[in-house]
Design a protein around this motif. Structure first.
Motif, PDB file in Angstrom:
ATOM      1  N   ARG A  88      -6.662  -0.591 -39.602  1.00  0.00           N
ATOM      2  CA  ARG A  88      -7.812   0.129 -40.123  1.00  0.00           C
ATOM      3  C   ARG A  88      -8.118   1.311 -39.219  1.00  0.00           C
ATOM      4  N   ALA A  89      -8.429   2.424 -39.828  1.00  0.00           N
ATOM      5  CA  ALA A  89      -8.867   3.594 -39.074  1.00  0.00           C
ATOM      6  C   ALA A  89     -10.382   3.510 -38.946  1.00  0.00           C
ATOM      7  N   THR A  90     -10.867   3.444 -37.709  1.00  0.00           N
ATOM      8  CA  THR A  90     -12.220   2.975 -37.432  1.00  0.00           C
ATOM      9  C   THR A  90     -13.000   4.001 -36.623  1.00  0.00           C
ATOM     10  N   ALA A  91     -14.298   4.101 -36.908  1.00  0.00           N
ATOM     11  CA  ALA A  91     -15.171   5.035 -36.212  1.00  0.00           C
ATOM     12  C   ALA A  91     -16.405   4.306 -35.705  1.00  0.00           C
ATOM     13  N   GLY A  92     -17.195   4.996 -34.877  1.00  0.00           N
ATOM     14  CA  GLY A  92     -18.451   4.452 -34.384  1.00  0.00           C
ATOM     15  C   GLY A  92     -18.492   4.392 -32.873  1.00  0.00           C
ATOM     16  N   THR A  93     -19.698   4.357 -32.313  1.00  0.00           N
ATOM     17  CA  THR A  93     -19.804   4.243 -30.856  1.00  0.00           C
ATOM     18  C   THR A  93     -19.361   2.874 -30.369  1.00  0.00           C
ATOM     19  N   SER A  94     -19.144   1.927 -31.294  1.00  0.00           N
ATOM     20  CA  SER A  94     -18.548   0.657 -30.890  1.00  0.00           C
ATOM     21  C   SER A  94     -17.044   0.795 -30.701  1.00  0.00           C
ATOM     22  N   VAL A  95     -16.463   1.943 -31.012  1.00  0.00           N
ATOM     23  CA  VAL A  95     -15.099   2.281 -30.577  1.00  0.00           C
ATOM     24  C   VAL A  95     -15.163   2.881 -29.178  1.00  0.00           C
ATOM     25  N   ALA A  96     -16.075   3.832 -28.999  1.00  0.00           N
ATOM     26  CA  ALA A  96     -16.180   4.529 -27.718  1.00  0.00           C
ATOM     27  C   ALA A  96     -16.470   3.590 -26.557  1.00  0.00           C
ATOM     28  N   THR A  97     -17.310   2.587 -26.786  1.00  0.00           N
ATOM     29  CA  THR A  97     -17.796   1.757 -25.686  1.00  0.00           C
ATOM     30  C   THR A  97     -16.709   0.889 -25.054  1.00  0.00           C
ATOM     31  N   PRO A  98     -15.908   0.120 -25.819  1.00  0.00           N
ATOM     32  CA  PRO A  98     -14.838  -0.635 -25.155  1.00  0.00           C
ATOM     33  C   PRO A  98     -13.731   0.255 -24.597  1.00  0.00           C
ATOM     34  N   LEU A  99     -13.519   1.445 -25.181  1.00  0.00           N
ATOM     35  CA  LEU A  99     -12.574   2.379 -24.557  1.00  0.00           C
ATOM     36  C   LEU A  99     -13.055   2.743 -23.154  1.00  0.00           C
ATOM     37  N   MET A 100     -14.336   3.096 -23.026  1.00  0.00           N
ATOM     38  CA  MET A 100     -14.887   3.397 -21.703  1.00  0.00           C
ATOM     39  C   MET A 100     -14.882   2.155 -20.820  1.00  0.00           C
ATOM     40  N   GLY A 101     -15.112   0.975 -21.420  1.00  0.00           N
ATOM     41  CA  GLY A 101     -15.067  -0.260 -20.646  1.00  0.00           C
ATOM     42  C   GLY A 101     -13.716  -0.484 -20.005  1.00  0.00           C
ATOM     43  N   GLY A 102     -12.653  -0.149 -20.736  1.00  0.00           N
ATOM     44  CA  GLY A 102     -11.313  -0.273 -20.166  1.00  0.00           C
ATOM     45  C   GLY A 102     -11.104   0.667 -18.999  1.00  0.00           C
ATOM     46  N   ILE A 103     -11.611   1.882 -19.102  1.00  0.00           N
ATOM     47  CA  ILE A 103     -11.482   2.844 -17.998  1.00  0.00           C
ATOM     48  C   ILE A 103     -12.237   2.344 -16.759  1.00  0.00           C
ATOM     49  N   VAL A 104     -13.428   1.787 -16.974  1.00  0.00           N
ATOM     50  CA  VAL A 104     -14.196   1.247 -15.846  1.00  0.00           C
ATOM     51  C   VAL A 104     -13.470   0.054 -15.230  1.00  0.00           C
ATOM     52  N   ALA A 105     -12.824  -0.772 -16.068  1.00  0.00           N
ATOM     53  CA  ALA A 105     -12.068  -1.909 -15.530  1.00  0.00           C
ATOM     54  C   ALA A 105     -10.920  -1.437 -14.653  1.00  0.00           C
ATOM     55  N   ALA A 106     -10.271  -0.348 -15.049  1.00  0.00           N
ATOM     56  CA  ALA A 106      -9.204   0.205 -14.204  1.00  0.00           C
ATOM     57  C   ALA A 106      -9.769   0.626 -12.850  1.00  0.00           C
ATOM     58  N   ALA A 107     -10.988   1.170 -12.853  1.00  0.00           N
ATOM     59  CA  ALA A 107     -11.621   1.564 -11.593  1.00  0.00           C
ATOM     60  C   ALA A 107     -11.988   0.347 -10.753  1.00  0.00           C
ATOM     61  N   ALA A 108     -12.484  -0.701 -11.391  1.00  0.00           N
ATOM     62  CA  ALA A 108     -12.816  -1.927 -10.659  1.00  0.00           C
ATOM     63  C   ALA A 108     -11.573  -2.527 -10.022  1.00  0.00           C
TER      64      ALA A 108
END
Length: 450
Positions: A360-380
């Motif tokens: 499914r091609a999906t939109a919404g800030t609920s896409v943006a948030t886990p993408l940013m969560g992954g970036i923060v996890a890489a930093a952790a």
């Protein structure tokens, strides 16, 4: 794929007292950032079946030609954000844990993650599925709100895995309070978050849910309900877990419990909470190789049934300006401003995920948030320990470019009759401090600030 299924039968004492909850639950509010954000009769979901096999996924140029707007696989998003370079440098989240905490048992989520990972050529996911204490029910696929939650579980796991492919993933499936009232939903989620933070080495929790602040007020200016519910967030923060939350999908508006719009401008909580990093939405304009054709812009109003969809953002009516936002007091005034950062979310730049066995091609800030969560996890993972709140680092290290962010200067989140906020040089309440562009630099800066 390594999957561990853990069911917990013990009953957890409520982290948040329910004394302020009315005895008769109100009608279910549209829980703003889930994929089906409104009750029947409202806008169509921001997700629709597009293809059944990974090798059928169209390139961005094909989507433009056939649908009038591009659509992206997560490898193209990772390239646009510089996370492909970060991964090649070993900044891939190994050693960190990302927890996705949502109600109900979604049986498709592990298989969806496995299929997504295989198709995207990512490392085998390391997933633990655990049911938080209490009675956790299996998803009813015929219930639109529950089907939306199932989609959120799948999508959140996949988005986080794409940005931090070697991080451990913890899916915490929680009980839900009586009926579909907002209090039951929030209480169950926050109990589950606090329980996970106590029992697992969690580094990051991205939250793709939220409710307009105005819906919490029993009377004007009385936000006792939020302050009681946020005890769960405070319990998580005590473990130095980084919490991120979506800012919503209807611009500076908010849904009421009956599915209509509240009469005044709104932001949603928990994104507005000072303990949380609020993630807004952008539109990306990429070619078929993931290179930018034009600068990122704010996700601005687009029709979706009777409601316009756009990134949430604005000023909290509940929380005063935290000290870390003193450098942006010209925008925030004396209130907490959001978002803090932004990532791809717009309907004109949808992202492909496997949901219920279908792409499914999906939109919404609920896409943006886990993408940013992954970036923060890489930093952790780079830091070797949880980062806690990253907001002081986002506001205290100079211009956006020194953090590896791009400072958006185009677009507005005005929608649904509300003026909203425009992007501008420096911080703004439509795109925050900016959006990722140099992933390795962003990961390094966040890790060094821990």
């Amino acid at each position: 794929m390594r999957i561990r299924l853990i069911a917990t039968a013990a009953v957890l004492a409520a982290v948040v007292p329910l004394a302020a909850v009315p005895a008769a639950a109100a009608p279910a509010p549209p829980l703003g950032t889930w994929l089906l954000p409104v009750p029947p009769g409202g806008p169509e979901p921001l997700s629709a079946p597009q293809a059944s096999e990974a090798d059928e996924l169209p390139a961005p140029s094909q989507c433009r030609q056939e649908q009038g707007a591009p659509c992206y696989t997560t490898d193209l998003v990772a390239r646009a954000y510089g996370m492909d370079t970060a991964h090649r440098l070993g900044m891939d989240g190994e050693g960190a844990t990302i927890a996705i905490v949502l109600p109900h048992i979604a049986p498709d989520a592990p298989d969806d993650l496995a299929e997504f990972s295989r198709a995207m050529g990512l490392p085998e996911p390391d997933l633990t599925v655990v049911q938080a204490p209490g009675k956790v029910r299996e998803i009813d696929p015929d219930d639109p709100q529950q089907a939306a939650i199932a989609a959120e579980q799948s999508m959140n796991l996949q988005a986080a895995h794409a940005m931090a492919p070697r991080a451990e993933l913890l899916l915490v499936q929680t009980p839900l309070g009586e009926g579909w009232g907002w209090a039951g939903a929030m209480d169950g989620i926050f109990d589950g978050m606090a329980w996970a933070a106590r029992h697992y080495p969690v580094d990051v929790i991205p939250m793709s849910h939220g409710i307009a602040e105005g819906e919490f007020a029993e009377r004007d200016g009385d936000y006792t309900r939020i302050h009681r519910l946020r005890a769960g967030l405070q319990a998580v923060a005590e473990h130095d877990v980084t919490m991120l939350a979506a800012t919503g999908n209807i611009g500076p508006a908010g849904f009421s419990a009956d599915g209509g719009l509240l009469p005044d401008q709104q932001v949603i909580w928990p994104a507005s909470d000072p303990l949380v990093t609020a993630v807004g939405g952008t539109d990306l304009d990429l070619d078929d190789g993931g290179r930018r054709l034009s600068p990122d812009r704010v996700w601005q109003a687009e029709p979706n049934g009777p409601i316009e969809m756009a990134t949430g953002g604005g000023l909290s009516r509940v929380f005063d300006r935290p000290d870390y936002q003193n450098p942006v007091a010209d925008v925030a005034g004396d209130k907490r401003a959001l978002p803090d950062v932004a990532a791809v979310a717009g309907g004109h730049s949808r992202v492909w995920f496997v949901i219920g066995g279908h792409w499914r091609a999906t939109a919404g800030t609920s896409v943006a948030t886990p993408l940013m969560g992954g970036i923060v996890a890489a930093a952790a993972a780079e830091a070797g320990n949880p980062l806690g709140t990253i907001n002081p680092a986002l506001y205290g290290r100079g211009p956006a470019r020194t953090l590896g962010l791009y400072d958006l200067k185009d677009g507005t989140n005005a929608a649904n009759g509300f003026e909203g906020y425009r992007a501008r040089r420096g911080y703004d309440a439509a795109s925050g401090q900016g959006t990722p562009v140099h992933g390795a630099l962003l990961v390094t800066r966040l890790a060094l600030a821990a």
